[in-house]
Design an enzyme around this catalytic site. Structure first.
Site, short mmCIF file in Angstrom:
data_model
loop_
_atom_site.label_atom_id
_atom_site.label_comp_id
_atom_site.label_asym_id
_atom_site.label_seq_id
_atom_site.Cartn_x
_atom_site.Cartn_y
_atom_site.Cartn_z
N HIS A 1 38.01 37.50 -14.18
CA HIS A 1 38.43 36.64 -15.29
C HIS A 1 38.33 37.65 -16.60
O HIS A 1 36.98 37.94 -16.67
CB HIS A 1 37.94 35.39 -15.57
N THR B 1 47.88 38.09 -13.99
CA THR B 1 47.16 37.05 -13.35
C THR B 1 47.49 37.22 -11.77
O THR B 1 46.61 37.24 -10.87
CB THR B 1 47.47 35.92 -13.68
N LYS C 1 34.54 37.06 -10.09
CA LYS C 1 34.76 35.76 -9.64
C LYS C 1 34.12 35.85 -8.02
O LYS C 1 33.75 37.14 -7.66
CB LYS C 1 36.33 35.30 -9.32
N ARG D 1 43.48 43.98 -10.78
CA ARG D 1 44.19 43.00 -9.70
C ARG D 1 45.06 43.78 -9.03
O ARG D 1 45.20 43.29 -7.92
CB ARG D 1 44.68 41.90 -10.86
N ARG E 1 42.41 43.67 -20.92
CA ARG E 1 43.40 42.85 -20.31
C ARG E 1 44.23 43.65 -19.42
O ARG E 1 44.85 43.49 -18.54
CB ARG E 1 44.06 41.97 -21.18
N ASN F 1 41.90 36.58 -7.31
CA ASN F 1 42.46 37.66 -8.20
C ASN F 1 41.13 38.53 -8.95
O ASN F 1 41.27 39.11 -9.75
CB ASN F 1 43.43 37.36 -9.16
N PHE G 1 46.07 22.38 -10.71
CA PHE G 1 45.01 23.49 -10.15
C PHE G 1 43.81 23.37 -10.59
O PHE G 1 43.08 24.06 -10.15
CB PHE G 1 45.65 24.71 -10.05
N TYR H 1 37.07 26.21 -17.90
CA TYR H 1 38.49 26.01 -17.40
C TYR H 1 38.96 24.82 -18.21
O TYR H 1 40.31 24.22 -17.87
CB TYR H 1 38.69 25.76 -16.02
N GLU I 1 33.97 31.77 -24.93
CA GLU I 1 33.40 32.12 -23.56
C GLU I 1 32.08 32.67 -23.55
O GLU I 1 31.15 32.52 -22.80
CB GLU I 1 34.36 32.90 -22.51
#
Length: 151
Positions: free
Chosen positions: A117, A93, A11, A104, A87, A114, A59, A51, A128
């Site tokens: 993704h 998260t 990100k 993270r 993951r 964070n 949010f 998203y 995705e």
């Protein structure tokens, strides 16, 4: 397990903080194969599609605004069990709940910053990957050390 692909995105906070190499290195050292990589500033349309599952959440607007605020490094990784493994490498998260040693846990600041993704399952990964990449941007190749990666 079988060979699969997953989508990951560093990100804007991760890019701005110079964490791209650190994050790429973790997946390379794990033995996964990078088959797609690009840097872009996502359009609002792309972000809203990405998203979309959160569209009704309070949010949503903030998520879209943040992911479009600067460069994102979009990636497709391939490997045996790569979705679940990614993951685990990424961590929870909320960075304060993420284990030390995870991306993270080590690099995230808060839930809004964070760093990364990652797809949460095979269907999401497929969606995705197709959303962020066209097929000509994905490479099928075999690392020279392939025999050391897979039984």
């Amino acid at each position: 397990m079988s060979v699969e692909r997953t989508f990951l995105a560093i990100k804007p906070d991760g890019v701005q903080r110079g964490l791209v190499g650190e994050i790429l290195g973790r997946f390379e050292r794990k033995g996964f194969k990078l088959v797609g990589l690009k840097q872009l500033i996502p359009s609002k349309e792309l972000a809203e599609k990405h998203y979309g599952v959160h569209k009704e959440r309070p949010f949503f607007t903030g998520l879209v605004g943040f992911i479009t605020s600067g460069p994102v490094v979009a990636m497709v990784w391939e490997g045996d069990g790569v979705i679940l493994s990614a993951r685990k490498l990424i961590g929870a998260t909320k960075p304060l709940e993420a284990e030390p040693g995870t991306i993270r846990g080590d690099l995230g600041i808060n839930i809004g910053r964070n760093v990364i993704h990652g797809s949460d399952g095979p269907e999401t990964a497929s969606f995705e990957i197709d959303l962020w990449f066209n097929s000509s941007e994905l490479n099928n190749w075999n690392p020279s050390d392939q025999k050391w990666r897979v039984e």
